[in-house]
Scaffold this motif. Structure first.
Motif, PDB file in Angstrom:
ATOM      1  N   TYR A  95       0.810  -1.230   0.000  1.00  0.00           N
ATOM      2  CA  TYR A  95       0.000   0.000   0.000  1.00  0.00           C
ATOM      3  C   TYR A  95       0.839   1.274   0.000  1.00  0.00           C
ATOM      4  CZ  TYR A  95      -4.415  -2.430   0.191  1.00  0.00           C
ATOM      5  OH  TYR A  95      -5.503  -3.195  -0.144  1.00  0.00           O
ATOM      6  N   PRO A  96       1.946   1.351   0.748  1.00  0.00           N
ATOM      7  CA  PRO A  96       2.776   2.558   0.640  1.00  0.00           C
ATOM      8  C   PRO A  96       3.539   2.640  -0.683  1.00  0.00           C
ATOM      9  CG  PRO A  96       3.132   1.437   2.746  1.00  0.00           C
ATOM     10  CD  PRO A  96       2.384   0.491   1.862  1.00  0.00           C
ATOM     11  N   GLY A  97       3.664   1.518  -1.407  1.00  0.00           N
ATOM     12  CA  GLY A  97       4.477   1.485  -2.613  1.00  0.00           C
ATOM     13  C   GLY A  97       4.152   2.565  -3.626  1.00  0.00           C
ATOM     14  N   PRO A  98       2.879   2.698  -4.084  1.00  0.00           N
ATOM     15  CA  PRO A  98       2.572   3.746  -5.062  1.00  0.00           C
ATOM     16  C   PRO A  98       2.949   5.138  -4.578  1.00  0.00           C
ATOM     17  CG  PRO A  98       0.767   2.174  -4.913  1.00  0.00           C
ATOM     18  CD  PRO A  98       1.729   1.817  -3.818  1.00  0.00           C
ATOM     19  N   ALA A  99       2.702   5.415  -3.290  1.00  0.00           N
ATOM     20  CA  ALA A  99       3.038   6.738  -2.754  1.00  0.00           C
ATOM     21  C   ALA A  99       4.542   6.969  -2.746  1.00  0.00           C
ATOM     22  CB  ALA A  99       2.475   6.878  -1.339  1.00  0.00           C
ATOM     23  N   LEU A 100       5.305   5.945  -2.381  1.00  0.00           N
ATOM     24  CA  LEU A 100       6.761   6.097  -2.338  1.00  0.00           C
ATOM     25  C   LEU A 100       7.345   6.204  -3.748  1.00  0.00           C
ATOM     26  CD1 LEU A 100       7.636   3.638   0.571  1.00  0.00           C
ATOM     27  CD2 LEU A 100       7.414   6.135   0.636  1.00  0.00           C
ATOM     28  N   PHE A 101       6.758   5.467  -4.703  1.00  0.00           N
ATOM     29  CA  PHE A 101       7.171   5.640  -6.101  1.00  0.00           C
ATOM     30  C   PHE A 101       6.853   7.066  -6.555  1.00  0.00           C
ATOM     31  CE2 PHE A 101       6.412   0.852  -6.860  1.00  0.00           C
ATOM     32  CZ  PHE A 101       7.715   0.556  -6.499  1.00  0.00           C
ATOM     33  N   GLY A 102       5.668   7.560  -6.163  1.00  0.00           N
ATOM     34  CA  GLY A 102       5.307   8.927  -6.511  1.00  0.00           C
ATOM     35  C   GLY A 102       6.236   9.947  -5.885  1.00  0.00           C
ATOM     36  N   LEU A 103       6.670   9.679  -4.655  1.00  0.00           N
ATOM     37  CA  LEU A 103       7.602  10.583  -3.987  1.00  0.00           C
ATOM     38  C   LEU A 103       8.952  10.598  -4.692  1.00  0.00           C
ATOM     39  CD1 LEU A 103       8.240  12.468  -1.652  1.00  0.00           C
ATOM     40  CD2 LEU A 103       8.754  10.453  -0.248  1.00  0.00           C
ATOM     41  N   ALA A 104       9.439   9.417  -5.097  1.00  0.00           N
ATOM     42  CA  ALA A 104      10.689   9.358  -5.855  1.00  0.00           C
ATOM     43  C   ALA A 104      10.557  10.111  -7.179  1.00  0.00           C
ATOM     44  CB  ALA A 104      11.083   7.905  -6.104  1.00  0.00           C
ATOM     45  N   ALA A 105       9.395   9.962  -7.819  1.00  0.00           N
ATOM     46  CA  ALA A 105       9.155  10.686  -9.067  1.00  0.00           C
ATOM     47  C   ALA A 105       9.125  12.184  -8.823  1.00  0.00           C
ATOM     48  CB  ALA A 105       7.837  10.221  -9.684  1.00  0.00           C
ATOM     49  N   ALA A 106       8.510  12.608  -7.713  1.00  0.00           N
ATOM     50  CA  ALA A 106       8.463  14.041  -7.379  1.00  0.00           C
ATOM     51  C   ALA A 106       9.864  14.598  -7.182  1.00  0.00           C
ATOM     52  CB  ALA A 106       7.620  14.250  -6.122  1.00  0.00           C
ATOM     53  N   PHE A 107      10.736  13.806  -6.591  1.00  0.00           N
ATOM     54  CA  PHE A 107      12.122  14.252  -6.400  1.00  0.00           C
ATOM     55  C   PHE A 107      12.798  14.481  -7.756  1.00  0.00           C
ATOM     56  CE2 PHE A 107      16.654  13.248  -6.101  1.00  0.00           C
ATOM     57  CZ  PHE A 107      17.058  14.205  -5.176  1.00  0.00           C
TER      58      PHE A 107
END
Length: 245
Positions: A95-107
């Motif tokens: 469940y945190p995976g999509p958000a953490l991928f999104g955070l890496a993308a935001a970086f």
């Protein structure tokens, strides 16, 4: 290849403020409007199962296959010790995976690497494709990958940057909604085999607390991702306030 490498390492400017506002509105529609959400949620499932698979491999488990279903559910199967830190980390990642991928993308976007982000996503989708074990899952990843490839290869730099922002904001905003759906299904008695319930079985920590952990991680990633990418709107806001009488 030299041209591809130059594009990959080049810094792209953020889209204009008006385009970013339009992307933000579109992202909200994709996540909030149920008729659309039912279809685009498959992207979240791809990221969710991909996170399970990635952490399983990093934890030393043998990944045996991933299935994606038409109801936007999924299943990642790995072999190894049925308990312990590796299994807990694998279950926790979903469940945190999509958000953490999104955070890496935001970086990456905050550094101007929109095209690099799209190429990284393409490579990840190819690796995921090798682990898909059902026809619908194969179709889902191929369709999504084709869209990403078409934008990466043929679209203008402005379109590539806008698409990268759309994907990033979608993952960040959609992840908390997926957690909310998890808890709603658990309240309805349909979540007995969910990641949270499996974690509760392995650790003795109540499933509701794991849902709270998922919520904290996804909302935290959303806030941090917004902090990294929303400043791109600053010139638009400045121009708007300056133009006011």
């Amino acid at each position: 290849m030299d041209e591809v490498w130059d594009n990959l390492t080049a810094v792209q400017p953020a889209p204009s403020g008006r385009v970013l506002i339009a992307i933000a509105v579109l992202t909200a529609v994709l996540v909030i409007w149920r008729p659309v959400w039912r279809h685009v949620r498959q992207v979240v499932t791809i990221a969710h199962e991909g996170a399970h698979g990635l952490v399983a491999a990093l934890a030393g488990r043998r990944l045996t296959g991933i299935r994606l279903h038409s109801d936007t559910s999924g299943l990642t199967v790995s072999r190894g010790k049925p308990s312990g830190a590796g299994m807990i980390a694998t279950l926790l990642a979903g469940y945190p995976g999509p958000a953490l991928f999104g955070l890496a993308a935001a970086f990456l976007l905050s550094r101007g690497y929109a095209v690099a982000l799209l190429w990284v996503l393409l490579v990840a989708l190819v690796l995921l494709l090798l682990q898909i074990r059902n026809l619908f899952g194969l179709w889902s990843v191929l369709v999504f990958g084709t869209i990403v490839f078409a934008v990466t290869w043929w679209a203008s730099a402005e379109t590539q940057s806008a698409f990268a922002y759309l994907l990033t904001w979608f993952l960040l905003l959609a992840a908390p909604r997926a957690v909310a759906e998890l808890q709603r299904s658990r309240r309805g008695g349909a979540g007995g085999n969910s990641d949270a319930d499996q974690l509760a079985h392995l650790t003795g920590v109540p499933a509701l607390l794991w849902v709270f952990v998922f919520t904290t991680l996804t909302v935290g990633a959303l806030l941090l991702g917004a902090y990294l990418t929303v400043p791109a709107l600053s010139p638009f806001i400045s121009d708007f306030t300056t133009a006011r009488p």
